[in-house]
Design a protein around this motif. Structure first.
Motif, PDB file in Angstrom:
ATOM      1  N   THR A  35      55.060  -6.533  -9.112  1.00  0.00           N
ATOM      2  CA  THR A  35      54.531  -5.244  -8.642  1.00  0.00           C
ATOM      3  C   THR A  35      53.054  -5.343  -8.250  1.00  0.00           C
ATOM      4  OG1 THR A  35      53.959  -4.450 -10.861  1.00  0.00           O
ATOM      5  CG2 THR A  35      56.171  -3.923 -10.035  1.00  0.00           C
ATOM      6  N   GLY A  36      52.341  -6.329  -8.807  1.00  0.00           N
ATOM      7  CA  GLY A  36      50.953  -6.551  -8.387  1.00  0.00           C
ATOM      8  C   GLY A  36      50.903  -6.853  -6.890  1.00  0.00           C
ATOM      9  N   TYR A  39      50.886  -3.624  -4.958  1.00  0.00           N
ATOM     10  CA  TYR A  39      49.557  -2.974  -4.908  1.00  0.00           C
ATOM     11  C   TYR A  39      48.618  -3.774  -3.998  1.00  0.00           C
ATOM     12  CZ  TYR A  39      51.122   0.279  -8.406  1.00  0.00           C
ATOM     13  OH  TYR A  39      51.822   1.276  -9.040  1.00  0.00           O
ATOM     14  N   ARG A  40      48.756  -5.080  -4.008  1.00  0.00           N
ATOM     15  CA  ARG A  40      47.922  -5.920  -3.131  1.00  0.00           C
ATOM     16  C   ARG A  40      48.265  -5.666  -1.659  1.00  0.00           C
ATOM     17  NH1 ARG A  40      45.327 -10.442  -5.373  1.00  0.00           N
ATOM     18  NH2 ARG A  40      45.399 -10.392  -7.641  1.00  0.00           N
ATOM     19  N   ARG A  96      46.657 -12.719  -1.670  1.00  0.00           N
ATOM     20  CA  ARG A  96      46.173 -13.406  -2.888  1.00  0.00           C
ATOM     21  C   ARG A  96      44.690 -13.737  -2.836  1.00  0.00           C
ATOM     22  NH1 ARG A  96      50.423 -12.246  -6.118  1.00  0.00           N
ATOM     23  NH2 ARG A  96      52.247 -12.297  -4.811  1.00  0.00           N
ATOM     24  N   ALA A 108      44.759   0.839  -6.522  1.00  0.00           N
ATOM     25  CA  ALA A 108      45.812   1.033  -7.534  1.00  0.00           C
ATOM     26  C   ALA A 108      45.548   2.241  -8.428  1.00  0.00           C
ATOM     27  CB  ALA A 108      45.941  -0.231  -8.381  1.00  0.00           C
ATOM     28  N   GLY A 134      53.839  -6.235 -14.250  1.00  0.00           N
ATOM     29  CA  GLY A 134      52.806  -5.334 -13.743  1.00  0.00           C
ATOM     30  C   GLY A 134      51.917  -4.814 -14.852  1.00  0.00           C
ATOM     31  N   ARG A 135      51.569  -3.531 -14.756  1.00  0.00           N
ATOM     32  CA  ARG A 135      50.675  -2.922 -15.755  1.00  0.00           C
ATOM     33  C   ARG A 135      51.306  -1.703 -16.439  1.00  0.00           C
ATOM     34  NH1 ARG A 135      48.887  -6.585 -13.331  1.00  0.00           N
ATOM     35  NH2 ARG A 135      46.733  -7.256 -13.048  1.00  0.00           N
ATOM     36  N   ASP A 136      52.288  -1.103 -15.755  1.00  0.00           N
ATOM     37  CA  ASP A 136      52.863   0.148 -16.252  1.00  0.00           C
ATOM     38  C   ASP A 136      54.383   0.080 -16.258  1.00  0.00           C
ATOM     39  OD1 ASP A 136      53.165  -0.021 -13.542  1.00  0.00           O
ATOM     40  OD2 ASP A 136      52.568   2.028 -13.089  1.00  0.00           O
ATOM     41  N   ARG A 185      38.563  -5.902 -13.177  1.00  0.00           N
ATOM     42  CA  ARG A 185      39.935  -5.403 -13.059  1.00  0.00           C
ATOM     43  C   ARG A 185      40.505  -4.992 -14.416  1.00  0.00           C
ATOM     44  NH1 ARG A 185      44.004  -8.549 -10.191  1.00  0.00           N
ATOM     45  NH2 ARG A 185      42.811 -10.453 -10.458  1.00  0.00           N
ATOM     46  N   ARG A 192      41.795   3.636 -15.910  1.00  0.00           N
ATOM     47  CA  ARG A 192      42.067   4.599 -14.836  1.00  0.00           C
ATOM     48  C   ARG A 192      42.837   5.796 -15.403  1.00  0.00           C
ATOM     49  NH1 ARG A 192      45.681   0.286 -12.440  1.00  0.00           N
ATOM     50  NH2 ARG A 192      47.536   0.548 -13.707  1.00  0.00           N
TER      51      ARG A 192
END
Ligand code: DC
Length: 228
Positions: A35-36, A39-40, A96, A108, A134-136, A185, A192
């Motif tokens: 998923t990163g 967002y990228r 990247r 993001a 990812g993060r979430d 980051r 956030r």
């Protein structure tokens, strides 16, 4: 052998989440979603369209254009890996670079970007054989995943790993620039307003600063074998 449940892998930048996710996907014939990369890809689009310029975001323009964005993953049989496509263009390498890395957390954090990508990601998981990092993911995308991992490592260890990766790809970077980017980051991801990086209560924490990839794989395969 395939697994019929989703696996959520969250954690800090450059802690090896994608290495873990790819290895699980290969072993258990699951679909891997980075998923990163999504967002990228949105960030690259925003840079190209001048929606973000010198860290300033033109939110009106973003909202006007967000529906023109199409992101998908296609498997490259020659390279034996999945690659990220933005509006039908292969952007796997472009996303990247350090310039995208420097802008991605500003993009993001935008609520509309997150809700668009989270709903896409939920759809990708409907067939229940997805490993997503990812993060979430454990908190928002697959809150009911049967296995949730939260991966971390010391920031200096992560910066060294990312630095080595970039140098191997021929990027001209210095270590302190990479360390600064990862620290920024980490801060942005965790602070956030919408969907910050937090460990889900039911996620297993792994700090891999001093664990080999092989030992980590054994630990995770053990966990998977207990579930299936
Ligand atoms: O995993 P990565 O370093 O390629 O991710 C790039 C950025 O995308 C990272 O700084 C935070 C953001 N991201 C996010 O906010 N939520 C996700 N699910 C995945 C990544």
């Amino acid at each position: 052998m395939s697994l019929f449940f989703n696996i959520a892998i969250d954690g800090h930048s450059s802690c090896g989440k994608s290495t873990i996710a790819k290895s699980i996907a290969r072993k258990y014939k699951m679909r891997y979603i980075d998923t990163g990369a999504m967002y990228r890809a949105v960030t690259l689009y925003c840079m190209r369209e001048k929606i973000i310029d010198n860290s300033i975001i033109d939110t009106d323009k973003l909202l006007e254009k967000i529906d023109n964005l199409n992101i998908d993953f296609r498997y490259n049989t020659n390279l034996q890996k999945s690659e990220t496509f933005l509006n039908n263009q292969n952007v796997e390498d472009l996303i990247r670079g350090i310039d995208v890395s420097e802008n991605v957390s500003n993009i993001a954090k935008i609520k509309e970007v997150r809700s668009k990508l989270v709903s896409l990601q939920k759809r990708m998981g409907l067939n229940k054989n997805v490993v997503m990092d990812g993060r979430d993911i454990g908190t928002k995308v697959f809150p009911d995943a049967k296995l949730k991992l939260f991966i971390t490592a010391k920031v200096e260890v992560r910066a060294q790993r990312r630095y080595n990766e970039l140098v191997d790809k021929g990027e001209r970077v210095n270590y302190s620039e990479v360390l600064k980017n990862i620290n920024t980051r980490d801060f942005n991801d965790s602070n956030r307003e919408f969907n910050p990086l937090v460990k889900s209560d039911d996620a297993l924490l792994i700090d891999n600063s001093h664990i080999s990839i092989n030992d980590q794989n054994i630990l995770i395969e053990d966990l998977i074998n207990k579930i299936k």
